[in-house]
Write an enzyme that holds these catalytic residues in place. Sequence first.
Site, PDB file in Angstrom:
ATOM      1  N   TRP A 194      -9.152  -1.201   3.962  1.00 12.68           N
ATOM      2  CA  TRP A 194      -9.120  -1.397   2.515  1.00 12.68           C
ATOM      3  C   TRP A 194     -10.531  -1.478   1.949  1.00 12.68           C
ATOM      4  O   TRP A 194     -11.436  -1.974   2.624  1.00 12.68           O
ATOM      5  CB  TRP A 194      -8.388  -2.697   2.180  1.00 12.68           C
ATOM      6  CG  TRP A 194      -6.897  -2.566   2.161  1.00 12.68           C
ATOM      7  CD1 TRP A 194      -6.066  -2.555   3.248  1.00 12.68           C
ATOM      8  CD2 TRP A 194      -6.067  -2.401   1.009  1.00 12.68           C
ATOM      9  NE1 TRP A 194      -4.776  -2.412   2.842  1.00 12.68           N
ATOM     10  CE2 TRP A 194      -4.739  -2.318   1.462  1.00 12.68           C
ATOM     11  CE3 TRP A 194      -6.329  -2.328  -0.349  1.00 12.68           C
ATOM     12  CZ2 TRP A 194      -3.668  -2.159   0.603  1.00 12.68           C
ATOM     13  CZ3 TRP A 194      -5.260  -2.184  -1.211  1.00 12.68           C
ATOM     14  CH2 TRP A 194      -3.941  -2.093  -0.726  1.00 12.68           C
ATOM     15  N   VAL A 249     -11.402  -9.124   1.498  1.00  9.15           N
ATOM     16  CA  VAL A 249     -10.230  -9.531   0.733  1.00  9.15           C
ATOM     17  C   VAL A 249     -10.737  -9.948  -0.641  1.00  9.15           C
ATOM     18  O   VAL A 249     -11.636 -10.789  -0.740  1.00  9.15           O
ATOM     19  CB  VAL A 249      -9.480 -10.705   1.401  1.00  9.15           C
ATOM     20  CG1 VAL A 249      -8.186 -11.003   0.655  1.00  9.15           C
ATOM     21  CG2 VAL A 249      -9.196 -10.411   2.868  1.00  9.15           C
ATOM     22  N   THR A 304      -2.166 -13.527  -7.222  1.00  4.04           N
ATOM     23  CA  THR A 304      -1.115 -14.190  -6.434  1.00  4.04           C
ATOM     24  C   THR A 304      -1.754 -14.947  -5.275  1.00  4.04           C
ATOM     25  O   THR A 304      -2.933 -14.765  -4.973  1.00  4.04           O
ATOM     26  CB  THR A 304      -0.128 -13.144  -5.862  1.00  4.04           C
ATOM     27  OG1 THR A 304      -0.815 -12.360  -4.872  1.00  4.04           O
ATOM     28  CG2 THR A 304       0.415 -12.237  -6.960  1.00  4.04           C
ATOM     29  N   HIS A 314      -1.575 -14.334  -2.284  1.00  4.25           N
ATOM     30  CA  HIS A 314      -1.830 -13.422  -1.166  1.00  4.25           C
ATOM     31  C   HIS A 314      -3.236 -13.596  -0.604  1.00  4.25           C
ATOM     32  O   HIS A 314      -3.443 -13.593   0.612  1.00  4.25           O
ATOM     33  CB  HIS A 314      -1.606 -11.982  -1.648  1.00  4.25           C
ATOM     34  CG  HIS A 314      -1.801 -10.952  -0.591  1.00  4.25           C
ATOM     35  ND1 HIS A 314      -2.949 -10.190  -0.494  1.00  4.25           N
ATOM     36  CD2 HIS A 314      -0.996 -10.541   0.413  1.00  4.25           C
ATOM     37  CE1 HIS A 314      -2.840  -9.361   0.538  1.00  4.25           C
ATOM     38  NE2 HIS A 314      -1.667  -9.543   1.096  1.00  4.25           N
TER      39      HIS A 314
END
Length: 161
Positions: free
Chosen positions: A26, A82, A87, A89
């Site tokens: 990612w 990240v 949220t 998450h």
Amino acid sequence: MSGAGAPVTAPVDCSGLRVAVVAASWHQQVMDGLLAGAERALADHRVEDAVLTRVPGTFELPVAAQAHAEQGFDAVVALGVVIRGGTPHFEYVCSAATDGLTRVSLDHRVPIGFGVLTCDDDRQALDRAGLEGSTEDKGYEAASAALLTAHTLRKVRGGVA
């Protein structure tokens, strides 16, 4: 700046160490910077044949790191990013990656270079990715930390330190 107070360390000869780099996929631009920084650190520490393993995301880093630790690698460098969203998450992934990588390191007695960026926004991640204009190079720092620790553990386990 989060890098304030960082130790000044010179590269040491880590040729002969088996090193794996596990990297999430990612946020490609940030990951490209982290990987380039890790590669520079490996070269500076004279590691020539590091193994690169890509995984989908940061959550998957611990299991890939564990696979390499089980294969007898002397050090693993874990790279991921990240970015906080709206949220919970973010908290779950950051906690799982941190706890999982710590567990792998302690269970297998293998240093894990923690190159997981946990950022509030894209700008923070880019600023730490070691790209042109970045103020920090966390890929380099994570790889260097893993290598210096593996070098030290080799001396300690050999009764030298």
